[in-house]
Design a protein around this motif. Structure first.
Motif, PDB file in Angstrom:
ATOM      1  N   THR A 213      -6.091   3.696   6.376  1.00  0.00           N
ATOM      2  CA  THR A 213      -4.812   3.642   5.830  1.00  0.00           C
ATOM      3  C   THR A 213      -3.695   3.708   6.489  1.00  0.00           C
ATOM      4  O   THR A 213      -3.166   4.576   7.206  1.00  0.00           O
ATOM      5  CB  THR A 213      -4.710   5.174   4.910  1.00  0.00           C
TER       6      THR A 213
ATOM      7  N   LEU B 290       0.334   3.114   6.593  1.00  0.00           N
ATOM      8  CA  LEU B 290       1.424   3.199   5.909  1.00  0.00           C
ATOM      9  C   LEU B 290       2.733   2.593   6.692  1.00  0.00           C
ATOM     10  O   LEU B 290       2.621   2.343   7.884  1.00  0.00           O
ATOM     11  CB  LEU B 290       1.866   4.485   5.065  1.00  0.00           C
TER      12      LEU B 290
ATOM     13  N   SER C 204      -1.219  10.353   6.279  1.00  0.00           N
ATOM     14  CA  SER C 204      -2.196   9.152   6.202  1.00  0.00           C
ATOM     15  C   SER C 204      -2.611   8.918   7.721  1.00  0.00           C
ATOM     16  O   SER C 204      -4.065   8.453   7.547  1.00  0.00           O
ATOM     17  CB  SER C 204      -1.046   7.797   5.990  1.00  0.00           C
ATOM     18  N   ASP C 205      -2.043   9.529   8.641  1.00  0.00           N
ATOM     19  CA  ASP C 205      -2.933   9.263  10.060  1.00  0.00           C
ATOM     20  C   ASP C 205      -4.089  10.308   9.964  1.00  0.00           C
ATOM     21  O   ASP C 205      -5.231  10.123  10.705  1.00  0.00           O
ATOM     22  CB  ASP C 205      -2.045   9.571  10.893  1.00  0.00           C
TER      23      ASP C 205
ATOM     24  N   ASN D  62       3.259   4.818   9.452  1.00  0.00           N
ATOM     25  CA  ASN D  62       2.415   4.644  10.696  1.00  0.00           C
ATOM     26  C   ASN D  62       2.812   3.524  11.451  1.00  0.00           C
ATOM     27  O   ASN D  62       2.886   3.317  12.677  1.00  0.00           O
ATOM     28  CB  ASN D  62       0.987   4.465  10.057  1.00  0.00           C
TER      29      ASN D  62
ATOM     30  N   GLY E  95      -6.225   9.482   6.183  1.00  0.00           N
ATOM     31  CA  GLY E  95      -6.327   8.342   5.899  1.00  0.00           C
ATOM     32  C   GLY E  95      -7.143   7.582   7.083  1.00  0.00           C
ATOM     33  O   GLY E  95      -8.192   6.661   6.933  1.00  0.00           O
TER      34      GLY E  95
ATOM     35  N   LEU F 248       0.530   3.913  -3.033  1.00  0.00           N
ATOM     36  CA  LEU F 248       0.253   5.539  -2.637  1.00  0.00           C
ATOM     37  C   LEU F 248       1.361   6.285  -3.022  1.00  0.00           C
ATOM     38  O   LEU F 248       1.184   7.419  -3.597  1.00  0.00           O
ATOM     39  CB  LEU F 248      -0.280   5.507  -1.445  1.00  0.00           C
TER      40      LEU F 248
ATOM     41  N   ARG G 177       0.823  -1.294  -0.076  1.00  0.00           N
ATOM     42  CA  ARG G 177      -0.028   0.117  -0.064  1.00  0.00           C
ATOM     43  C   ARG G 177       0.936   1.212   0.108  1.00  0.00           C
ATOM     44  O   ARG G 177       0.589   2.115  -0.602  1.00  0.00           O
ATOM     45  CB  ARG G 177      -0.968  -0.006   1.216  1.00  0.00           C
ATOM     46  N   SER G 178       2.142   1.125   0.725  1.00  0.00           N
ATOM     47  CA  SER G 178       2.804   2.386   0.947  1.00  0.00           C
ATOM     48  C   SER G 178       3.601   2.498  -0.525  1.00  0.00           C
ATOM     49  O   SER G 178       3.588   3.731  -1.003  1.00  0.00           O
ATOM     50  CB  SER G 178       3.798   2.066   1.750  1.00  0.00           C
TER      51      SER G 178
ATOM     52  N   ASN H  68      -8.014   6.252   0.631  1.00  0.00           N
ATOM     53  CA  ASN H  68      -6.839   6.486  -0.173  1.00  0.00           C
ATOM     54  C   ASN H  68      -6.462   7.612  -0.909  1.00  0.00           C
ATOM     55  O   ASN H  68      -5.585   8.188  -1.064  1.00  0.00           O
ATOM     56  CB  ASN H  68      -6.347   5.055  -0.981  1.00  0.00           C
TER      57      ASN H  68
ATOM     58  N   VAL I  99      -5.566  10.575   0.830  1.00  0.00           N
ATOM     59  CA  VAL I  99      -4.076  10.403   1.272  1.00  0.00           C
ATOM     60  C   VAL I  99      -3.409  11.230   0.170  1.00  0.00           C
ATOM     61  O   VAL I  99      -2.409  11.761   0.380  1.00  0.00           O
ATOM     62  CB  VAL I  99      -3.762   9.001   1.868  1.00  0.00           C
TER      63      VAL I  99
END
Length: 275
Positions: free
Chosen positions: A224, A226, A216-217, A229, A220, A62, A58-59, A141, A144
């Protein structure tokens, strides 16, 4: 002698912390009060669990998406700036730098206000009658990626602009004299010669995007997660500094490989792209 303070700073605040993280990544989590250190590769083996591999996937997706989006949006802007009169170039560049003077956290919070269900975007669409119910623009997403593009866009525009502004206009005129139309000039001359700036901008966006945790925090939410996180949770919540260090080393290796790839290919394309 004059380089000694710089070398001391690099050793104390860069090399030494990296060595500590590397050592921690090869040790196991101990009970409070136990200072013994046992060598193990379990932290790295643990990372290859499907749960954490999905976070890595995912990281990467994105970060790559946001980098490509920044390139699509930023390249025309950089080109327009480079073709503008000299008196306006500095002012246009200043407009891109100004947001960087604002706190990163505040810029991200501003997007939360814009994208929430009672935010400006939904209120505007409702007022125009384009939607009947507020859209869920936050905590996904897409939010983000949008936050990444907004915060990291100057890192794409400025390197490309610095290359485009130095292009020799005689090369463009020569291509036109040889019968190339506008698109052919861009495809065969402008873009190949600007590739070093594109490569620099790409990994300057990719690096903070793949390691971010604030965007993302906030944008998302819990939907989400990443790599940034995951590292933050291991250090702050789980108190598993060993596993968090292993993830940090893996992410650092990923960034170094990406930088090396773009540095190598950017130099090669920049030198031979015209031919």
């Amino acid at each position: 002698m004059f380089a000694f303070p710089y070398l001391l700073w690099i050793i104390v605040f860069t090399i030494l912390p990296l060595c500590i993280i590397l050592i921690f990544s090869f040790t196991e989590k101990t009970t409070p009060g136990n200072l013994s250190m046992v060598f193990t590769v379990e932290n790295y083996r643990k990372f290859f669990d499907p749960l954490y591999l999905n976070v890595l996937k995912r990281s990467l997706i994105l970060a790559t998406t946001s980098s490509i989006a920044c390139l699509i949006v930023g390249y025309p802007m950089a080109y327009i700036m480079s073709r503008a009169p000299k008196a306006k170039r500095n002012f246009m560049a200043l407009l891109f730098i100004l947001p960087l003077w604002t706190n990163f956290l505040l810029r991200t919070y501003a997007w939360m206000g814009l994208l929430r269900e009672q935010g400006l975007v939904n209120e505007f669409l409702l007022a125009l009658g384009l939607i009947e119910q507020p859209l869920k623009l936050l905590y996904n997403n897409g939010a983000v990626v949008m936050g990444m593009v907004y915060n990291f866009l100057p890192f794409m525009v400025l390197p490309i602009y610095s290359v485009l502004v130095k292009l020799d206009d005689s090369l463009l005129e020569a291509a036109q004299d040889l019968g190339a139309n506008t698109f052919a000039v861009f495809r065969k001359v402008i873009f190949p010669l600007s590739f070093p700036g594109v490569a620099t901008g790409f990994y300057m966006v990719f690096m903070p995007a793949v390691s971010t945790f604030v965007i993302s925090d906030l944008l998302g939410g819990s939907h989400t997660i990443l790599l940034g996180n995951l590292i933050e949770n291991q250090f702050r919540m789980a108190r598993n500094w060993q596993f968090g260090s292993a993830i940090s080393v893996i992410m650092l290796m990923l960034i170094v490989v990406t930088m090396g790839y773009f540095a190598k290919n950017g130099s090669r394309e920049g030198g031979n792209g015209l031919w």
